[in-house]
Scaffold this active site. Structure first.
Site, PDB file in Angstrom:
ATOM      1  N   CYS A 116       3.318 109.219  40.302  1.00 62.41           N
ATOM      2  CA  CYS A 116       4.337 109.148  41.343  1.00 62.41           C
ATOM      3  C   CYS A 116       4.396 110.460  42.121  1.00 62.41           C
ATOM      4  O   CYS A 116       4.637 110.476  43.315  1.00 62.41           O
ATOM      5  CB  CYS A 116       5.684 108.865  40.711  1.00 62.41           C
ATOM      6  SG  CYS A 116       6.071 110.009  39.383  1.00 62.41           S
TER       7      CYS A 116
ATOM      8  N   LYS B  26      11.892  97.413  28.766  1.00 63.41           N
ATOM      9  CA  LYS B  26      10.829  96.513  29.224  1.00 63.41           C
ATOM     10  C   LYS B  26       9.689  97.359  29.762  1.00 63.41           C
ATOM     11  O   LYS B  26       9.751  97.898  30.864  1.00 63.41           O
ATOM     12  CB  LYS B  26      11.312  95.577  30.333  1.00 63.41           C
ATOM     13  CG  LYS B  26      10.318  94.440  30.527  1.00 63.41           C
ATOM     14  CD  LYS B  26      10.241  93.890  31.926  1.00 63.41           C
ATOM     15  CE  LYS B  26       9.291  94.601  32.822  1.00 63.41           C
ATOM     16  NZ  LYS B  26       7.862  94.577  32.433  1.00 63.41           N
TER      17      LYS B  26
ATOM     18  N   GLU C  50       1.712 105.025  49.771  1.00 64.54           N
ATOM     19  CA  GLU C  50       1.342 105.488  48.435  1.00 64.54           C
ATOM     20  C   GLU C  50       0.123 104.698  47.968  1.00 64.54           C
ATOM     21  O   GLU C  50       0.174 103.474  47.855  1.00 64.54           O
ATOM     22  CB  GLU C  50       2.522 105.252  47.478  1.00 64.54           C
ATOM     23  CG  GLU C  50       2.279 105.823  46.113  1.00 64.54           C
ATOM     24  CD  GLU C  50       3.432 105.556  45.146  1.00 64.54           C
ATOM     25  OE1 GLU C  50       4.003 104.452  45.189  1.00 64.54           O
ATOM     26  OE2 GLU C  50       3.743 106.449  44.347  1.00 64.54           O
TER      27      GLU C  50
HETATM   28  P1  NAD Z   1       6.173  98.365  39.533  1.00 65.41           P
HETATM   29  O1  NAD Z   1       7.356  98.586  40.382  1.00 65.41           O
HETATM   30  O2  NAD Z   1       5.215  97.304  39.892  1.00 65.41           O
HETATM   31  O3  NAD Z   1       6.617  98.038  38.028  1.00 65.41           O
HETATM   32  C1  NAD Z   1       7.486  98.889  37.302  1.00 65.41           C
HETATM   33  C2  NAD Z   1       8.214  98.049  36.277  1.00 65.41           C
HETATM   34  O4  NAD Z   1       9.055  97.116  36.949  1.00 65.41           O
HETATM   35  C3  NAD Z   1       7.292  97.238  35.381  1.00 65.41           C
HETATM   36  O5  NAD Z   1       7.808  97.201  34.077  1.00 65.41           O
HETATM   37  C4  NAD Z   1       7.341  95.871  36.044  1.00 65.41           C
HETATM   38  O6  NAD Z   1       7.009  94.823  35.155  1.00 65.41           O
HETATM   39  C5  NAD Z   1       8.791  95.802  36.479  1.00 65.41           C
HETATM   40  N1  NAD Z   1       9.049  94.864  37.575  1.00 65.41           N
HETATM   41  C6  NAD Z   1       8.192  94.400  38.506  1.00 65.41           C
HETATM   42  N2  NAD Z   1       8.808  93.549  39.346  1.00 65.41           N
HETATM   43  C7  NAD Z   1      10.094  93.487  38.940  1.00 65.41           C
HETATM   44  C8  NAD Z   1      11.249  92.801  39.418  1.00 65.41           C
HETATM   45  N3  NAD Z   1      11.196  92.007  40.486  1.00 65.41           N
HETATM   46  N4  NAD Z   1      12.418  92.989  38.769  1.00 65.41           N
HETATM   47  C9  NAD Z   1      12.509  93.806  37.699  1.00 65.41           C
HETATM   48  N5  NAD Z   1      11.442  94.481  37.212  1.00 65.41           N
HETATM   49  C10 NAD Z   1      10.264  94.325  37.826  1.00 65.41           C
HETATM   50  O7  NAD Z   1       5.458  99.786  39.412  1.00 65.41           O
HETATM   51  P2  NAD Z   1       4.086 100.122  38.664  1.00 65.41           P
HETATM   52  O8  NAD Z   1       2.986  99.566  39.494  1.00 65.41           O
HETATM   53  O9  NAD Z   1       4.178  99.753  37.221  1.00 65.41           O
HETATM   54  O10 NAD Z   1       4.106 101.710  38.740  1.00 65.41           O
HETATM   55  C11 NAD Z   1       3.676 102.400  39.844  1.00 65.41           C
HETATM   56  C12 NAD Z   1       4.847 102.813  40.724  1.00 65.41           C
HETATM   57  O11 NAD Z   1       5.794 103.549  39.953  1.00 65.41           O
HETATM   58  C13 NAD Z   1       4.465 103.743  41.835  1.00 65.41           C
HETATM   59  O12 NAD Z   1       5.124 103.386  43.007  1.00 65.41           O
HETATM   60  C14 NAD Z   1       4.933 105.095  41.350  1.00 65.41           C
HETATM   61  O13 NAD Z   1       5.168 106.036  42.368  1.00 65.41           O
HETATM   62  C15 NAD Z   1       6.149 104.743  40.619  1.00 65.41           C
HETATM   63  N6  NAD Z   1       6.485 105.793  39.654  1.00 65.41           N
HETATM   64  C16 NAD Z   1       7.552 106.606  39.913  1.00 65.41           C
HETATM   65  C17 NAD Z   1       7.868 107.616  39.022  1.00 65.41           C
HETATM   66  C18 NAD Z   1       9.028 108.553  39.259  1.00 65.41           C
HETATM   67  O14 NAD Z   1       9.427 109.245  38.333  1.00 65.41           O
HETATM   68  N7  NAD Z   1       9.591 108.602  40.434  1.00 65.41           N
HETATM   69  C19 NAD Z   1       7.098 107.783  37.872  1.00 65.41           C
HETATM   70  C20 NAD Z   1       6.021 106.929  37.646  1.00 65.41           C
HETATM   71  C21 NAD Z   1       5.744 105.923  38.548  1.00 65.41           C
END
Ligand code: NAD
Length: 419
Positions: free
Chosen positions: A223, A114, A322
């Site tokens: 991230c 997803k 963040e």
């Molecule tokens: P997000 O958590 O909003 O979304 C990530 C994914 O989760 C998306 O596909 C989203 O649709 C899905 N999602 C959202 N709510 C959900 C729920 N309740 N249940 C299941 N899935 C759900 O994150 P984002 O805004 O897309 O990305 C940014 C964040 O990701 C930042 O916090 C960043 O630090 C983190 N990040 C971490 C890494 C790492 O390797 N540690 C890498 C990239 C990004």
């Protein structure tokens, strides 16, 4: 399918992706706003390398045999987990997904991906590419859609055996709760607020360049972004002069222009978040020394200037939360102990960096920092062989390297009675 055949499919997919890097990169740029230079020249080659790296592992993961019993033959098998649900963010849409998909498929799992709802395009294109490479139908599936609906359904679905998630820490917690109902395996790559520590004995030109790369690469929507710059007081002025000079020259530009190094934020909503943090920084008394404004480029997109705050203190919002945008918070320290204490004063522990010409000090500091990755005299360097993942609320589990193999297999013990 034989493991070696799976490996060959992944190697073929790597070649196809590399040959179509410009096309995939362009779509990634249109979806995400990142500079085409990053999408086509860095993300896509790195994604292809990840495929070939794990493709090579497909037939090279062994179980063990155990000596010590004459009445039995004891061994373990490494088996796939089953169906892996990958839920991924929008900042590196295809690359982040491949960190999961490549090892999962190589080791014989099926994958349901997803992608983030705002950046689904390269994931869908990649499904077609895998089919072209020879992957049978059903082994890889993409379900675009909102996280609260599709993601939650995957996390609680009894037919999905593992969730590999990358995204915000709060989303990760919601997924953990949903996954508890079926005792699913989970791995979590979450947020960060990484300290980038510059000691007085560092090469300041290299450290300034590194600090700029640490926070402005990927528009700061990283991230691992080095969003907290910690500078030893005696070199503060000299370093800041170099950083501010570089930041002011880093103008946002058309993401499709190959010369652009600072693209558009992913959405207007994200730009509003960033602007809110900049306002909080100003209000709480941090000193704005570069950028700070939303800007217009060609009447489209969501551009924001390369922004640098100085005189930040650890309790300020911009030092704790963040931001996920091009905003650097600079703090000053007096000695090594204080650098480590401030560096660790966060709920996160994803990455960190240390700049020093004294290797003993650099290694001492690297050891003391509670982070999954520490760069020394560098920032944002990656290799598929080096594991990546978080300490503390930045998550658990590791992607890449042989550590990732643990995430996509389970161990079966076999006892053969010889008595
Ligand atoms: P997000 O958590 O909003 O979304 C990530 C994914 O989760 C998306 O596909 C989203 O649709 C899905 N999602 C959202 N709510 C959900 C729920 N309740 N249940 C299941 N899935 C759900 O994150 P984002 O805004 O897309 O990305 C940014 C964040 O990701 C930042 O916090 C960043 O630090 C983190 N990040 C971490 C890494 C790492 O390797 N540690 C890498 C990239 C990004």
């Amino acid at each position: 399918m034989k493991p070696r055949q799976r490996g060959r499919i992944l190697m073929r997919a790597a070649e196809l992706l590399l040959s179509r890097a410009d096309e995939f990169g362009r779509i990634e740029t249109l979806d995400n706003g990142k500079p085409i230079f990053e999408a086509a020249k860095i993300d896509m080659p790195a994604a292809a390398e990840c495929l070939s790296y794990f493709g090579e592992y497909a037939d090279k993961l062994y179980g063990d045999t155990f000596p010590g019993r004459e009445d039995a033959f004891l061994m373990t098998l490494r088996e796939p987990i089953g169906v892996v649900g990958a839920i991924t963010p929008w900042n590196f849409p295809l690359l982040q997904a491949l960190w999961k998909i490549a090892p999962a498929l190589a080791l014989g799992n099926a994958v349901v991906l997803k992608p983030a709802s705002v950046t689904p395009l390269t994931a869908l294109m990649f499904g077609e590419l895998l089919a072209e490479a020879g992957l049978p139908p059903g082994a890889f599936n993409v379900i675009p859609g909102p996280g609260a609906v599709v993601g939650q359904a995957m996390a609680s679905h009894p037919g999905i055996d593992k969730i590999s998630f990358t995204g915000e820490t709060e989303t990760g917690k919601a997924i953990l709760r949903a996954a508890a109902g079926t005792v699913k395996r989970v791995s979590m790559e979450l947020g960060g607020k990484s300290p980038n520590i510059v000691f007085a004995d560092a090469d300041l030109d290299a450290a300034a360049k590194g600090a700029i790369n640490a926070i402005f690469y990927g528009k700061g929507e990283l991230c691992s972004a080095g969003s907290r710059l910690l500078v030893e007081a005696s070199v503060h002025d000299a370093l800041m002069e170099k950083i501010v000079d570089r930041a002011r020259k880093l103008a946002p530009g058309d993401p499709l222009d190959p010369k652009t190094r600072l693209g558009s934020l992913v959405s207007e909503k994200q730009r509003e978040n960033v602007a809110r943090y900049v306002a909080a920084g100003r209000k709480e008394g941090a000193k704005l020394v570069a950028g700070g404004n939303a800007v217009s480029v060609g009447g489209k997109g969501a551009f924001f200037e390369a922004t640098v705050f100085d005189a930040v203190t650890p309790e300020m919002t911009i030092a704790r939360e963040e931001i996920f945008g091009p905003v650097l918070a600079t703090l000053t320290f007096q000695n090594e102990d204080e650098a480590v204490a401030v560096g660790n004063s966060t709920i996160y522990g994803l990455a960190a960096a240390v700049w020093s010409r004294d290797i003993k000090r650099a290694l001492r500091t690297a050891r003391a920092l509670k982070a999954g990755t520490v760069w020394i005299n560098a920032y944002n360097l990656y290799d598929p062989g080096l594991p990546f993942g978080g300490y503390k609320e930045s998550g658990f589990g590791r992607e890449r390297g042989h550590h990732a193999l643990e995430e996509y297999t389970q161990v079966k013990s076999i006892w053969v009675d010889l008595a």
